[in-house]
Design an enzyme around this catalytic site. Sequence first.
Site, PDB file in Angstrom:
ATOM      1  N   ASP A 132       0.859  -1.257   0.021  1.00 56.97           N
ATOM      2  CA  ASP A 132       0.296   0.502  -0.034  1.00 56.97           C
ATOM      3  C   ASP A 132       0.548   1.110   0.057  1.00 56.97           C
ATOM      4  O   ASP A 132       1.378   1.769   1.099  1.00 56.97           O
ATOM      5  CB  ASP A 132      -0.638   0.232   0.770  1.00 56.97           C
ATOM      6  CG  ASP A 132      -2.111   0.758   0.480  1.00 56.97           C
ATOM      7  OD1 ASP A 132      -1.927   1.742   0.426  1.00 56.97           O
ATOM      8  OD2 ASP A 132      -2.753   1.470   2.204  1.00 56.97           O
ATOM      9  N   ALA A 133       1.174   1.797  -1.217  1.00 58.42           N
ATOM     10  CA  ALA A 133       2.686   2.832  -1.144  1.00 58.42           C
ATOM     11  C   ALA A 133       1.267   3.864  -1.659  1.00 58.42           C
ATOM     12  O   ALA A 133       1.951   5.055  -2.162  1.00 58.42           O
ATOM     13  CB  ALA A 133       3.261   2.080  -2.059  1.00 58.42           C
ATOM     14  N   LYS A 134       0.383   4.235  -2.687  1.00 57.71           N
ATOM     15  CA  LYS A 134       0.199   4.853  -3.147  1.00 57.71           C
ATOM     16  C   LYS A 134       0.771   5.708  -4.315  1.00 57.71           C
ATOM     17  O   LYS A 134       0.868   6.652  -3.999  1.00 57.71           O
ATOM     18  CB  LYS A 134      -1.086   5.696  -2.604  1.00 57.71           C
ATOM     19  CG  LYS A 134      -2.060   4.814  -1.559  1.00 57.71           C
ATOM     20  CD  LYS A 134      -2.734   6.001  -0.426  1.00 57.71           C
ATOM     21  CE  LYS A 134      -4.028   4.894  -0.060  1.00 57.71           C
ATOM     22  NZ  LYS A 134      -3.002   4.090   0.781  1.00 57.71           N
ATOM     23  N   ARG A 135       1.144   4.962  -5.287  1.00 62.91           N
ATOM     24  CA  ARG A 135       2.649   5.499  -5.705  1.00 62.91           C
ATOM     25  C   ARG A 135       1.480   5.913  -7.237  1.00 62.91           C
ATOM     26  O   ARG A 135       0.217   5.672  -7.579  1.00 62.91           O
ATOM     27  CB  ARG A 135       3.479   4.893  -6.828  1.00 62.91           C
ATOM     28  CG  ARG A 135       4.748   4.054  -5.597  1.00 62.91           C
ATOM     29  CD  ARG A 135       5.524   5.560  -4.444  1.00 62.91           C
ATOM     30  NE  ARG A 135       6.568   4.956  -3.510  1.00 62.91           N
ATOM     31  CZ  ARG A 135       6.151   4.297  -2.379  1.00 62.91           C
ATOM     32  NH1 ARG A 135       5.177   5.350  -2.149  1.00 62.91           N
ATOM     33  NH2 ARG A 135       7.607   4.490  -1.749  1.00 62.91           N
TER      34      ARG A 135
END
Length: 271
Positions: free
Chosen positions: A91-94
Amino acid sequence: MTRAELFGQIQKKNSFLCVGLDTDLNKIPKHLLDTEDPIFEFNKQIIDATAQYAVAYKPNIAFYEAYGVKGWQSLEKTIAYIPKDIFILADAKRGDIGNTSKMYAKAFFENMDCDALTVAPYMGEDSVKPFLEFKNKWVILLALTSNVGGKDFQNLELTQGGELYEEVLRKSQEWGSADQLMYVVGATRAEALRKIRKIVPDHFLLVPGVGAQGGSLKDVAQFGMNSQCGLLVNSSRGIIYASQEGDFAEVAGEKAHELQLEMQQYLSDFL
């Protein structure tokens, strides 16, 4: 992990539970702070206690980045420790211009060997496509999130009709298939799931917000499930911080089991 393999795990465990590893040194049991790697030791015990009930783990990358190099080392050890038949979701939302997205994809898909990565769609197709070039890897696009501020943009009415998040769902299907793309839909927005399933009937949905945020698992299952389940429901704080005492792992396992039993019932009712 392929779609068939993921569905196979759901069937095997009678579960669509994703356990969020939002590991905060200020919240883990104090006795772990004396260990060599408190973050990994906490995660290791949580994984041992919940792996029989979970089909996915979701490390929230911010909780590791915050501790610099040591945090990244803890993350790498955690990912390596997760059983190979369990889906690993970073869950890094890149999401950035193409060349940058390509490097993010290499970091999480090649270096860390994660199965999936959350991606922000705001910059459009060329910021998402590099993530879709990796075989048997998944992009999980933010669609309709559960935070209060999500309504600032996601629910804006478009001149051609519909809301902005609906356009994200429609347009992104031109970029990749249901074997590559999932979508984040918050459990606290369960009333929208009927509409969402009309737009993306075959895709998996990652659903945070069950547990500490108050989302209804029954509503999510009833309105969001498709013929291959199509759901990964995440619980983080409600499981991993259910106890801050020496029995934290045991209690986490009990909470995961409670959710798994509820999910088993809904798989029977709605699948």
